[in-house]
Write a protein that holds these residues in place. Sequence first.
Motif, short mmCIF file in Angstrom:
data_model
loop_
_atom_site.label_atom_id
_atom_site.label_comp_id
_atom_site.label_asym_id
_atom_site.label_seq_id
_atom_site.Cartn_x
_atom_site.Cartn_y
_atom_site.Cartn_z
N ILE A 1 -37.62 -3.54 43.11
CA ILE A 1 -37.06 -4.90 43.18
C ILE A 1 -36.31 -5.08 44.51
O ILE A 1 -36.44 -6.11 45.18
N ALA A 2 -35.56 -4.06 44.89
CA ALA A 2 -34.81 -4.15 46.15
C ALA A 2 -35.77 -4.27 47.34
O ALA A 2 -35.49 -5.00 48.30
N ASN B 1 -22.66 11.72 51.94
CA ASN B 1 -23.22 10.49 51.39
C ASN B 1 -24.25 10.78 50.29
O ASN B 1 -25.19 10.03 50.10
N MET C 1 -27.48 -2.93 45.48
CA MET C 1 -28.48 -3.06 46.55
C MET C 1 -28.79 -4.53 46.84
O MET C 1 -28.95 -4.92 48.00
N THR D 1 -31.11 -0.14 54.20
CA THR D 1 -30.53 -0.76 53.00
C THR D 1 -30.14 0.31 51.98
O THR D 1 -29.03 0.29 51.44
N VAL D 2 -31.06 1.25 51.74
CA VAL D 2 -30.78 2.32 50.79
C VAL D 2 -29.58 3.15 51.23
O VAL D 2 -28.73 3.55 50.44
N MET D 3 -29.47 3.37 52.56
CA MET D 3 -28.39 4.21 53.09
C MET D 3 -27.11 3.44 53.38
O MET D 3 -26.14 4.02 53.84
N VAL E 1 -29.07 10.84 49.97
CA VAL E 1 -29.62 9.51 50.22
C VAL E 1 -30.58 9.50 51.42
O VAL E 1 -31.51 8.71 51.46
N TYR F 1 -41.27 8.69 44.58
CA TYR F 1 -40.52 9.29 43.46
C TYR F 1 -41.19 10.57 42.96
O TYR F 1 -40.51 11.52 42.58
N PHE G 1 -26.89 -7.99 54.48
CA PHE G 1 -27.61 -7.45 55.64
C PHE G 1 -28.63 -8.42 56.23
O PHE G 1 -29.06 -8.24 57.37
N GLU H 1 -37.16 -7.82 47.41
CA GLU H 1 -36.10 -8.73 47.88
C GLU H 1 -35.85 -8.54 49.38
O GLU H 1 -35.63 -9.52 50.10
N SER H 2 -35.90 -7.29 49.85
CA SER H 2 -35.70 -7.02 51.28
C SER H 2 -36.78 -7.73 52.10
O SER H 2 -36.48 -8.35 53.12
N ARG I 1 -26.10 -5.92 48.88
CA ARG I 1 -26.23 -5.37 50.24
C ARG I 1 -27.30 -6.14 51.02
O ARG I 1 -27.11 -6.48 52.18
N ILE I 2 -28.42 -6.40 50.37
CA ILE I 2 -29.52 -7.12 51.03
C ILE I 2 -29.06 -8.51 51.45
O ILE I 2 -29.36 -8.98 52.55
N VAL J 1 -28.70 7.48 42.32
CA VAL J 1 -29.55 6.39 42.81
C VAL J 1 -28.76 5.09 42.74
O VAL J 1 -28.01 4.85 41.79
N ALA K 1 -35.40 -0.15 40.32
CA ALA K 1 -34.36 -0.67 41.22
C ALA K 1 -34.87 -0.72 42.66
O ALA K 1 -34.68 -1.71 43.37
N HIS K 2 -35.53 0.33 43.10
CA HIS K 2 -36.00 0.37 44.48
C HIS K 2 -37.15 -0.61 44.71
O HIS K 2 -37.27 -1.19 45.79
N ARG L 1 -33.97 10.48 50.08
CA ARG L 1 -34.52 9.39 49.28
C ARG L 1 -35.13 8.32 50.20
O ARG L 1 -36.25 7.86 50.01
N LEU M 1 -28.95 -1.41 41.12
CA LEU M 1 -29.73 -2.54 41.64
C LEU M 1 -28.83 -3.68 42.13
O LEU M 1 -29.07 -4.24 43.21
N GLY N 1 -34.71 4.29 38.48
CA GLY N 1 -34.57 4.31 39.95
C GLY N 1 -35.72 3.60 40.64
O GLY N 1 -35.52 2.83 41.58
#
Lengths: 164, 68
Positions: free
Chosen positions: A25-26, B35, B45, A115-117, A73, A56, B52, A29-30, B48-49, B39, A22-23, A76, B42, A19
């Motif tokens: 990297i996201a 919702n 997400m 983004t997460v939601m 979510v 975490y 968005f 990227e964001s 999504r990015i 998790v 993933a978060h 999180r 990737l 997790g």
Amino acid sequence: MSTGFTPQDILNDPNFQTGMTAHFIAAVESFDRYFKKWQDVSLNKHLLFAAIGSAYCDIYRLKFFRNLQQEDVHKRAAFLMKWIVKFVPIQLKDGSKRVSAAISNEYFAITLAMTVMNIEPNRLLQNPKFKTYASNLVYLLHFHSCEPEQLASELFLLENLIRE
Amino acid sequence: MKAETEKLLAETKERLFVSDEFSAVRKIISWTPPNSGEVEDLDVMLDRIDRFAPGMQEWLDSMEDSFQ
């Protein structure tokens, strides 16, 4: 002796590592995509990783003490927000004078939470209340200390702006 | 303990453990926002990015002069 609650114990859990990765990297990227035009700031990945790791660890402890099988979510996203504004991974470059750049971590925290939601910005932009709401959220994050549980409620309201 | 206090305590216990009010409290305590889920994946997400990004940039532009 290990207690099971140290950051090392928690971050060695394979599920949490998946997790977190993933978060992380996201989040990188964001920043690259959403803040592309912001040439007067840069992302410190070391601080970002520390922020996500801290989020975490907090989530792990919350799940253990409240016997939660799966955090929702909103929580999180709220924990990620809390630690991003604490660690301030976006740094100003020399010469930057923009007010927005100085509060870029607060904006970054909100964009990552959305983004997460899976909250589409286009749908929020259609809502006239969103700009005021977002300004208040930025203000809250910048000037006040707020608990993740409170932030989770704020995010639940934000989500309702597009779900209704 | 005063008789009035004992009476109030008994009423409170009854209210907590029997009455409809407690059912309502229990519902609030056990309420979980929607919702919930695992998790995020990737790839989901990152997709999504990608979607968005224009909207987020537009929002950030719109906030430029709103926090002075």
